[in-house]
Design a protein around this motif. Structure first.
Motif, PDB file in Angstrom:
ATOM      1  N   GLY A 186     -23.354 -19.769 -11.690  1.00 44.08           N
ATOM      2  CA  GLY A 186     -22.551 -18.605 -11.352  1.00 44.08           C
ATOM      3  C   GLY A 186     -21.354 -18.460 -12.264  1.00 44.08           C
ATOM      4  N   LEU A 187     -20.406 -17.635 -11.833  1.00 44.51           N
ATOM      5  CA  LEU A 187     -19.214 -17.332 -12.617  1.00 44.51           C
ATOM      6  C   LEU A 187     -17.971 -17.890 -11.933  1.00 44.51           C
ATOM      7  N   ALA A 188     -17.122 -18.520 -12.722  1.00 42.11           N
ATOM      8  CA  ALA A 188     -15.863 -19.016 -12.192  1.00 42.11           C
ATOM      9  C   ALA A 188     -14.864 -17.873 -12.074  1.00 42.11           C
ATOM     10  N   ARG A 189     -14.035 -17.927 -11.054  1.00 41.51           N
ATOM     11  CA  ARG A 189     -12.991 -16.911 -10.902  1.00 41.51           C
ATOM     12  C   ARG A 189     -11.932 -17.094 -11.970  1.00 41.51           C
ATOM     13  N   ASP A 190     -11.342 -15.962 -12.377  1.00 41.66           N
ATOM     14  CA  ASP A 190     -10.242 -15.960 -13.328  1.00 41.66           C
ATOM     15  C   ASP A 190      -9.432 -14.708 -13.071  1.00 41.66           C
ATOM     16  N   VAL A 191      -8.114 -14.832 -13.080  1.00 41.75           N
ATOM     17  CA  VAL A 191      -7.261 -13.702 -12.722  1.00 41.75           C
ATOM     18  C   VAL A 191      -7.433 -12.532 -13.683  1.00 41.75           C
ATOM     19  N   ARG A 192      -7.956 -12.792 -14.886  1.00 40.92           N
ATOM     20  CA  ARG A 192      -8.127 -11.724 -15.860  1.00 40.92           C
ATOM     21  C   ARG A 192      -9.455 -11.001 -15.711  1.00 40.92           C
ATOM     22  N   ARG A 193     -10.276 -11.448 -14.813  1.00 45.78           N
ATOM     23  CA  ARG A 193     -11.580 -10.835 -14.611  1.00 45.78           C
ATOM     24  C   ARG A 193     -11.562  -9.915 -13.398  1.00 45.78           C
TER      25      ARG A 193
ATOM     26  N   TYR B  66     -14.601  -7.818   3.204  1.00 43.29           N
ATOM     27  CA  TYR B  66     -14.375  -8.512   4.478  1.00 43.29           C
ATOM     28  C   TYR B  66     -15.224  -7.802   5.523  1.00 43.29           C
ATOM     29  N   GLY B  67     -16.063  -8.564   6.226  1.00 42.32           N
ATOM     30  CA  GLY B  67     -16.962  -7.942   7.187  1.00 42.32           C
ATOM     31  C   GLY B  67     -17.023  -8.673   8.509  1.00 42.32           C
ATOM     32  N   VAL B  68     -17.476  -7.960   9.523  1.00 38.01           N
ATOM     33  CA  VAL B  68     -17.739  -8.550  10.835  1.00 38.01           C
ATOM     34  C   VAL B  68     -19.143  -8.145  11.259  1.00 38.01           C
ATOM     35  N   VAL B  69     -19.786  -9.024  11.981  1.00 41.76           N
ATOM     36  CA  VAL B  69     -21.135  -8.773  12.490  1.00 41.76           C
ATOM     37  C   VAL B  69     -21.034  -8.464  13.979  1.00 41.76           C
ATOM     38  N   LEU B  70     -21.506  -7.266  14.358  1.00 43.49           N
ATOM     39  CA  LEU B  70     -21.430  -6.811  15.744  1.00 43.49           C
ATOM     40  C   LEU B  70     -22.812  -6.435  16.246  1.00 43.49           C
ATOM     41  N   HIS B  71     -22.981  -6.490  17.545  1.00 39.29           N
ATOM     42  CA  HIS B  71     -24.231  -6.028  18.150  1.00 39.29           C
ATOM     43  C   HIS B  71     -24.101  -4.530  18.436  1.00 39.29           C
ATOM     44  N   ARG B  72     -24.965  -3.745  17.794  1.00 43.10           N
ATOM     45  CA  ARG B  72     -24.924  -2.298  17.928  1.00 43.10           C
ATOM     46  C   ARG B  72     -26.350  -1.747  17.958  1.00 43.10           C
ATOM     47  N   ASP B  73     -26.547  -0.689  18.725  1.00 40.93           N
ATOM     48  CA  ASP B  73     -27.852  -0.022  18.794  1.00 40.93           C
ATOM     49  C   ASP B  73     -27.824   1.249  17.963  1.00 40.93           C
TER      50      ASP B  73
ATOM     51  N   ALA C 206      -8.536  -7.266  -7.598  1.00 41.56           N
ATOM     52  CA  ALA C 206      -9.239  -6.652  -6.472  1.00 41.56           C
ATOM     53  C   ALA C 206      -8.361  -6.670  -5.227  1.00 41.56           C
ATOM     54  N   ILE C 207      -8.701  -5.834  -4.263  1.00 43.29           N
ATOM     55  CA  ILE C 207      -7.981  -5.799  -2.991  1.00 43.29           C
ATOM     56  C   ILE C 207      -8.160  -7.140  -2.279  1.00 43.29           C
ATOM     57  N   GLY C 208      -7.081  -7.670  -1.744  1.00 46.20           N
ATOM     58  CA  GLY C 208      -7.141  -8.956  -1.057  1.00 46.20           C
ATOM     59  C   GLY C 208      -7.891  -8.883   0.261  1.00 46.20           C
ATOM     60  N   LEU C 209      -8.376 -10.023   0.710  1.00 42.26           N
ATOM     61  CA  LEU C 209      -9.181 -10.069   1.930  1.00 42.26           C
ATOM     62  C   LEU C 209      -8.369  -9.712   3.171  1.00 42.26           C
TER      63      LEU C 209
ATOM     64  N   ARG D  80     -15.938 -12.676  -2.349  1.00 45.34           N
ATOM     65  CA  ARG D  80     -15.084 -12.564  -3.538  1.00 45.34           C
ATOM     66  C   ARG D  80     -15.836 -13.171  -4.713  1.00 45.34           C
ATOM     67  N   PHE D  81     -16.115 -12.369  -5.731  1.00 45.34           N
ATOM     68  CA  PHE D  81     -16.774 -12.904  -6.924  1.00 45.34           C
ATOM     69  C   PHE D  81     -16.455 -12.022  -8.127  1.00 45.34           C
ATOM     70  N   PRO D  82     -16.456 -12.604  -9.335  1.00 41.82           N
ATOM     71  CA  PRO D  82     -16.196 -11.815 -10.544  1.00 41.82           C
ATOM     72  C   PRO D  82     -17.367 -10.873 -10.831  1.00 41.82           C
ATOM     73  N   VAL D  83     -17.052  -9.697 -11.345  1.00 43.55           N
ATOM     74  CA  VAL D  83     -18.098  -8.781 -11.801  1.00 43.55           C
ATOM     75  C   VAL D  83     -18.120  -8.704 -13.323  1.00 43.55           C
TER      76      VAL D  83
END
Length: 364
Positions: free
Chosen positions: A131-138, A144-151, A197-200, A228-231
């Protein structure tokens, strides 16, 4: 004894490669500090990217026509599939692979790997899938997500509605709403790409505000997903696989579908990087620069134009890794769909030399 192939890293890319190489009869060694650790993330891809060799049981949910909303709502004419993470990991069976629980210190010349334990392992071929290492210049993608029970919750690939509490001038985020099977739905506030990127914590605040505005109840015990991952930072080259090897789409962050589809080719020693693929990768990096240059309030307009393109052009840009003609046609058609002010911004940002990718010192 020298292996036919050493795979460094056992995330989705490395595990898929090790699995397929063993299926092809190679003597495979796979190295990872925590080889049996369960993957925490949710993975999804377009249905037409899933290779035939994966069993049907790895797919937890299929959305035949996912929705996208910029300033207007559209159906995407392309099926989208969500993997059951545990099922996918188990299907990439490593029973024919020699697994070494250690950390790679150096991949040396002469096809050998030096480990932190002091051991050196030789092979006929070594592939880096760490994979790719994080770097502040990248630039990074965060969510941020949540898993909910929904119909019967509508499935949104992208929802840029302005009900997340963010001001118009703040960096933009969208809601990703996708079924996980078993009546569970992932609601994920996502920053597509940002430098920074926007913080968590901010994404969590926006997600909670958005769900409250929609009358969706949730508790503190809901399962949480953090992303959170570099693109940027990958290189279009052989000898590396997955995000490190240029298979992550810089303008979308997607890599799992392309990685699974390419595992057989890499396992059998084929190159993934003809000239057409290298040129497509350069165009995709230009697409990332363009996204980073857009004012936040213009992103919904941009994606209105993208999802108004014919499905074949959408598919070419999102998945045509070697389709130079299709990718070029998609980018030209998108440019023509946009209003003039956005065209000027994109032309300046996408021009060669407009934004060199930052690379940490010591890395090629």
């Amino acid at each position: 004894m020298s292996a036919d192939l050493i795979v460094c890293g056992l995330g989705p890319a490395g595990r898929a490669l090790a699995h397929r190489a063993a299926v092809h009869g190679l003597a495979v060694t796979a190295i990872d500090p925590h080889p049996w650790r369960r993957w925490p993330a949710t993975y999804a891809t377009w249905a037409d990217e899933v290779p035939d060799w994966l069993p049907d049981r790895v797919v937890a949910a299929t959305i035949e026509r996912p929705l996208a909303r910029g300033t207007r709502e559209v159906e995407i004419a392309r099926a989208y599939q969500v993997f059951g993470t545990a099922a996918l990991q188990d299907a990439l069976d490593l029973s024919g692979v020699r697994v070494v629980a250690d950390r790679v210190l150096e991949i040396g010349r002469g096809e050998q790997v030096r480990l932190t334990s002091g051991r050196t392992l030789p092979a006929h071929r070594v592939v880096d899938a760490r994979g790719l290492a994080r770097d502040v210049r990248r630039a990074e993608q965060t969510a941020y997500g949540v898993v909910l029970h929904r119909d019967r919750e509508p499935a949104y690939f992208m929802d840029w509605s302005r009900d997340n509490g963010a001001d118009a001038g703040e960096p933009a985020s969208f809601l990703y709403t996708i079924p996980l099977g078993g009546g569970r739905v992932l609601f994920e506030e996502t920053c597509l790409a940002g430098r920074p990127a926007i913080g968590l914590d901010e994404l969590r605040r926006r997600l909670e505000h958005r769900l409250r505005c929609r009358g969706i109840e949730f508790g503190t015990d809901a399962p949480v997903e953090r992303v959170r991952f570099p693109v940027e930072g990958g290189r279009a080259r052989d000898g590396a696989f997955g995000a490190a090897g240029g298979l992550l789409h810089p303008a979308t962050g997607y890599s799992v579908g392309a990685t699974l589809a390419a595992a057989d080719a890499v396992a059998t020693g084929q190159s993934l990087w003809p000239v057409s693929a290298r040129l497509v990768y350069a165009l995709r990096r230009a697409g990332l620069r363009a996204l980073l240059a857009l004012p936040p309030h213009e992103l919904p307009v941009f994606f209105d134009a993208f999802f108004a393109l014919p499905p074949a052009l959408q598919r070419a840009y999102l998945s045509g890794r070697t389709d130079l003609r299709g990718t070029t046609a998609a980018m030209i058609a998108l440019f023509r769909e946009l209003p003039w002010p956005l065209r000027r911004i994109l032309a300046a940002a996408a021009a060669p030399g407009a934004g060199r990718e930052a690379v940490p010192a010591g890395q090629p």
